[in-house]
Scaffold this active site. Structure first.
Site, mmCIF file in Angstrom:
data_model
loop_
_atom_site.group_PDB
_atom_site.id
_atom_site.type_symbol
_atom_site.label_atom_id
_atom_site.label_comp_id
_atom_site.label_asym_id
_atom_site.label_seq_id
_atom_site.Cartn_x
_atom_site.Cartn_y
_atom_site.Cartn_z
ATOM 1 N N TYR A 1 42.944 35.222 41.884
ATOM 2 C CA TYR A 1 43.308 36.622 41.624
ATOM 3 C C TYR A 1 44.539 37.023 42.429
ATOM 4 O O TYR A 1 45.536 37.502 41.875
ATOM 5 C CB TYR A 1 42.126 37.553 41.977
ATOM 6 C CG TYR A 1 42.528 39.009 42.143
ATOM 7 C CD1 TYR A 1 42.948 39.764 41.050
ATOM 8 C CD2 TYR A 1 42.510 39.632 43.404
ATOM 9 C CE1 TYR A 1 43.344 41.100 41.205
ATOM 10 C CE2 TYR A 1 42.894 40.955 43.557
ATOM 11 C CZ TYR A 1 43.305 41.687 42.464
ATOM 12 O OH TYR A 1 43.695 43.001 42.610
ATOM 13 N N SER A 2 44.480 36.807 43.751
ATOM 14 C CA SER A 2 45.602 37.282 44.579
ATOM 15 C C SER A 2 46.872 36.485 44.287
ATOM 16 O O SER A 2 47.981 37.023 44.369
ATOM 17 C CB SER A 2 45.243 37.274 46.063
ATOM 18 O OG SER A 2 44.791 36.019 46.484
ATOM 19 N N THR B 1 48.318 44.648 45.393
ATOM 20 C CA THR B 1 47.166 44.685 46.294
ATOM 21 C C THR B 1 47.501 44.099 47.660
ATOM 22 O O THR B 1 48.416 43.275 47.776
ATOM 23 C CB THR B 1 46.007 43.880 45.648
ATOM 24 O OG1 THR B 1 45.019 43.604 46.637
ATOM 25 C CG2 THR B 1 46.477 42.540 45.097
ATOM 26 N N ASP B 2 46.716 44.488 48.668
ATOM 27 C CA ASP B 2 46.876 43.886 50.004
ATOM 28 C C ASP B 2 46.569 42.392 49.992
ATOM 29 O O ASP B 2 47.007 41.650 50.879
ATOM 30 C CB ASP B 2 45.984 44.611 51.035
ATOM 31 C CG ASP B 2 44.496 44.631 50.693
ATOM 32 O OD1 ASP B 2 44.111 44.133 49.621
ATOM 33 O OD2 ASP B 2 43.706 45.158 51.517
ATOM 34 N N GLU B 3 45.806 41.945 48.980
ATOM 35 C CA GLU B 3 45.348 40.551 48.982
ATOM 36 C C GLU B 3 46.489 39.550 48.825
ATOM 37 O O GLU B 3 46.318 38.366 49.127
ATOM 38 C CB GLU B 3 44.281 40.345 47.900
ATOM 39 C CG GLU B 3 43.093 41.265 48.128
ATOM 40 C CD GLU B 3 41.883 40.959 47.259
ATOM 41 O OE1 GLU B 3 41.696 39.791 46.886
ATOM 42 O OE2 GLU B 3 41.133 41.903 46.960
ATOM 43 N N ALA C 1 45.042 44.865 34.643
ATOM 44 C CA ALA C 1 44.877 43.576 35.324
ATOM 45 C C ALA C 1 43.463 43.059 35.110
ATOM 46 O O ALA C 1 42.542 43.821 34.805
ATOM 47 C CB ALA C 1 45.128 43.734 36.824
ATOM 48 N N LYS D 1 48.396 38.105 41.325
ATOM 49 C CA LYS D 1 49.051 39.378 41.673
ATOM 50 C C LYS D 1 50.361 39.103 42.425
ATOM 51 O O LYS D 1 51.370 39.779 42.207
ATOM 52 C CB LYS D 1 48.118 40.241 42.529
ATOM 53 C CG LYS D 1 46.859 40.735 41.828
ATOM 54 C CD LYS D 1 47.110 41.682 40.666
ATOM 55 C CE LYS D 1 47.655 43.025 41.086
ATOM 56 N NZ LYS D 1 47.765 43.941 39.921
ATOM 57 N N ILE E 1 40.728 52.565 38.691
ATOM 58 C CA ILE E 1 41.777 53.357 39.337
ATOM 59 C C ILE E 1 42.586 54.127 38.290
ATOM 60 O O ILE E 1 42.933 55.293 38.485
ATOM 61 C CB ILE E 1 42.694 52.464 40.202
ATOM 62 C CG1 ILE E 1 41.858 51.689 41.232
ATOM 63 C CG2 ILE E 1 43.738 53.312 40.934
ATOM 64 C CD1 ILE E 1 42.623 50.644 42.024
HETATM 65 P P1 NAD Z 1 39.727 47.441 36.661
HETATM 66 O O1 NAD Z 1 39.305 46.023 36.464
HETATM 67 O O2 NAD Z 1 38.686 48.467 36.903
HETATM 68 O O3 NAD Z 1 40.580 47.929 35.392
HETATM 69 C C1 NAD Z 1 41.533 47.132 34.771
HETATM 70 C C2 NAD Z 1 41.886 47.778 33.439
HETATM 71 O O4 NAD Z 1 42.921 46.997 32.835
HETATM 72 C C3 NAD Z 1 40.718 47.824 32.447
HETATM 73 O O5 NAD Z 1 40.684 49.082 31.827
HETATM 74 C C4 NAD Z 1 41.086 46.741 31.436
HETATM 75 O O6 NAD Z 1 40.558 46.990 30.140
HETATM 76 C C5 NAD Z 1 42.595 46.791 31.469
HETATM 77 N N1 NAD Z 1 43.226 45.533 31.033
HETATM 78 C C6 NAD Z 1 42.920 44.270 31.447
HETATM 79 N N2 NAD Z 1 43.720 43.380 30.830
HETATM 80 C C7 NAD Z 1 44.562 44.100 30.031
HETATM 81 C C8 NAD Z 1 45.623 43.746 29.154
HETATM 82 N N3 NAD Z 1 45.980 42.465 28.972
HETATM 83 N N4 NAD Z 1 46.277 44.729 28.495
HETATM 84 C C9 NAD Z 1 45.921 46.037 28.660
HETATM 85 N N5 NAD Z 1 44.916 46.420 29.473
HETATM 86 C C10 NAD Z 1 44.242 45.469 30.153
HETATM 87 O O7 NAD Z 1 40.786 47.405 37.844
HETATM 88 P P2 NAD Z 1 41.069 48.485 38.983
HETATM 89 O O8 NAD Z 1 40.140 48.253 40.111
HETATM 90 O O9 NAD Z 1 41.151 49.827 38.356
HETATM 91 O O10 NAD Z 1 42.512 48.015 39.466
HETATM 92 C C11 NAD Z 1 43.695 48.512 38.834
HETATM 93 C C12 NAD Z 1 44.904 47.851 39.458
HETATM 94 O O11 NAD Z 1 44.931 48.113 40.858
HETATM 95 C C13 NAD Z 1 44.907 46.331 39.314
HETATM 96 O O12 NAD Z 1 46.217 45.919 39.065
HETATM 97 C C14 NAD Z 1 44.449 45.830 40.676
HETATM 98 O O13 NAD Z 1 44.983 44.560 40.963
HETATM 99 C C15 NAD Z 1 45.012 46.897 41.590
HETATM 100 N N6 NAD Z 1 44.294 47.112 42.853
HETATM 101 C C16 NAD Z 1 42.947 47.347 42.851
HETATM 102 C C17 NAD Z 1 42.292 47.589 44.048
HETATM 103 C C18 NAD Z 1 40.812 47.901 44.088
HETATM 104 O O14 NAD Z 1 40.244 48.015 45.191
HETATM 105 N N7 NAD Z 1 40.139 48.073 42.966
HETATM 106 C C19 NAD Z 1 43.004 47.557 45.256
HETATM 107 C C20 NAD Z 1 44.380 47.318 45.212
HETATM 108 C C21 NAD Z 1 45.002 47.105 44.005
#
Ligand code: NAD
Length: 339
Positions: free
Chosen positions: A153-154, A127-129, A85, A157, A12
């Site tokens: 995970y949830s 997240t919705d979770e 995350a 969060k 994202i």
């Molecule tokens: P992702 O796993 O693709 O990317 C996570 C990024 O965070 C990676 O680039 C990773 O290197 C970086 N990272 C991890 N630990 C780190 C740390 N300690 N310090 C610095 N960087 C770090 O995740 P995503 O799917 O892009 O999700 C991004 C955010 O959106 C998350 O917080 C997730 O909970 C939230 N989210 C995701 C979704 C979904 O459907 N993917 C839905 C709702 C919310």
């Protein structure tokens, strides 16, 4: 605006940075990413190699207080968007510890550094979770639903969401939370449902679906979520949480069938595997508050978004190959191999 984006090399975050560069070329974006298995610096090479782009990449951990403090000072950061995350539920079931470290302690460290620097805007991406699970006939989650998370995970969060609330209530820290449903689109790591099923279908492999495939998720095209985060950054009220969704609820089985149909493949490869422990039955988002307060509405239908997404994966086979050849491969073998 001078903006610190964390986790910008993930799925994202990458889409968010591209979109914000396009919409706000005057913004300075500093991307802090630890580059875990899910982070791919190459995603943003087009921006890194563009001398006109207002962008800096910093390899580091959101848990590192000295580093975060120095970045805020050196780049005169005005606002933070925290995407960083550990994000994969199955991995959190294998080992919850890194989820607590990054998702709770790391988020709190960012809040603390931002608070000490007197920043006036912080968007924490959740997240919705965190709301737990819904039965089929229950109304969609609103921001007033209690946080009842079911996976490590949830729970991690939700821990950060509660800390954000505490920072607002205790210190009047200007933090807003976004809670969004399942995202899909370009650059998504192939451990998540849509790119996982796409890669397996293209490779002629079995498509593993948890349980009987009846679990329901709401799907949002990633750019719509990024717009929600942007709106929260620009207009969100401190101390508030905002739900975002795509108004596209589907069972996992329906989704995989739709994907196979677009790819012109039959359904014989679908295999039902032992259900994920604590598997939430249904997530659905009521995003009326975001609609009314922020002017948010999803602009991409699922039918459009899934075609765009598949097209992107078809055009970016090399990206998929490179991502799959990393440590992800060992995890997938271990996880799906034993189930
Ligand atoms: P992702 O796993 O693709 O990317 C996570 C990024 O965070 C990676 O680039 C990773 O290197 C970086 N990272 C991890 N630990 C780190 C740390 N300690 N310090 C610095 N960087 C770090 O995740 P995503 O799917 O892009 O999700 C991004 C955010 O959106 C998350 O917080 C997730 O909970 C939230 N989210 C995701 C979704 C979904 O459907 N993917 C839905 C709702 C919310």
């Amino acid at each position: 605006m001078r903006l610190l984006v964390t986790g910008g090399c993930g799925f994202i975050g990458t889409n968010f940075i591209y979109l914000m560069q396009e919409r706000h070329p005057d913004w300075k974006i500093v991307n802090l990413d630890k580059l875990t298995y899910a982070g791919n610096r190459k995603n943003l090479l087009a921006i890194e190699n563009n001398a006109d782009a207002n962008y800096s990449f910093i390899h580091g951990d959101i848990c590192d207080k000295t580093l975060v403090t120095n970045i805020i000072e050196e780049y005169q950061i005005e606002a933070v968007v925290n995407f960083a995350a550990e994000s994969h539920v199955d991995r959190s079931i294998n080992d919850p510890a890194p989820f607590l470290t990054t998702n709770i302690q790391g988020a709190q460290n960012l809040m603390e550094c931002a608070r000490q620097a007197g920043l006036e805007k912080f968007v924490h991406v959740s997240t919705d979770e965190v709301y737990g699970t819904l039965a089929k006939n229950e109304p969609a989650f609103t921001e007033d639903n209690p946080l009842i998370p079911n996976s490590p995970y949830s729970a991690s969060k939700a821990g950060a969401d509660l800390m954000a609330r505490a920072y607002f209530e205790t210190y009047n820290f200007p933090i807003s939370i976004t809670r969004c449903s399942n995202n899909y689109g370009p650059y998504q790591f192939p451990e998540k449902l849509i790119p996982l099923m796409y890669t397996k279908a293209v490779a002629g492999e079995q498509l593993p679906i948890y349980g009987d495939g009846s679990n329901i998720r709401d799907w949002i095209y990633v750019d719509d979520h990024c717009t929600g985060v942007e709106l929260t950054l620009l207009k969100g009220q401190p101390g508030r949480a905002y739900n975002f969704g795509g108004a596209a609820e589907k069972t996992n089985l329906e989704l995989v069938r739709e994907l196979l149909s677009i790819l012109g493949k039959d359904e014989s490869s679908i295999t039902f595997v032992k259900d994920r422990p604590g598997h939430d039955q249904r997530y659905a988002m009521d995003f009326t508050v975001a609609q009314n307060e922020l002017g948010f509405s999803p602009s991409v239908t699922f039918a459009e978004g899934i075609r765009k997404t598949i097209q992107w994966y078809q055009d970016n086979e090399l990206w998929l190959e490179e991502v799959k050849s990393g440590s992800y491969r060992d995890f997938m073998a271990e996880w799906y191999g034993e189930r």
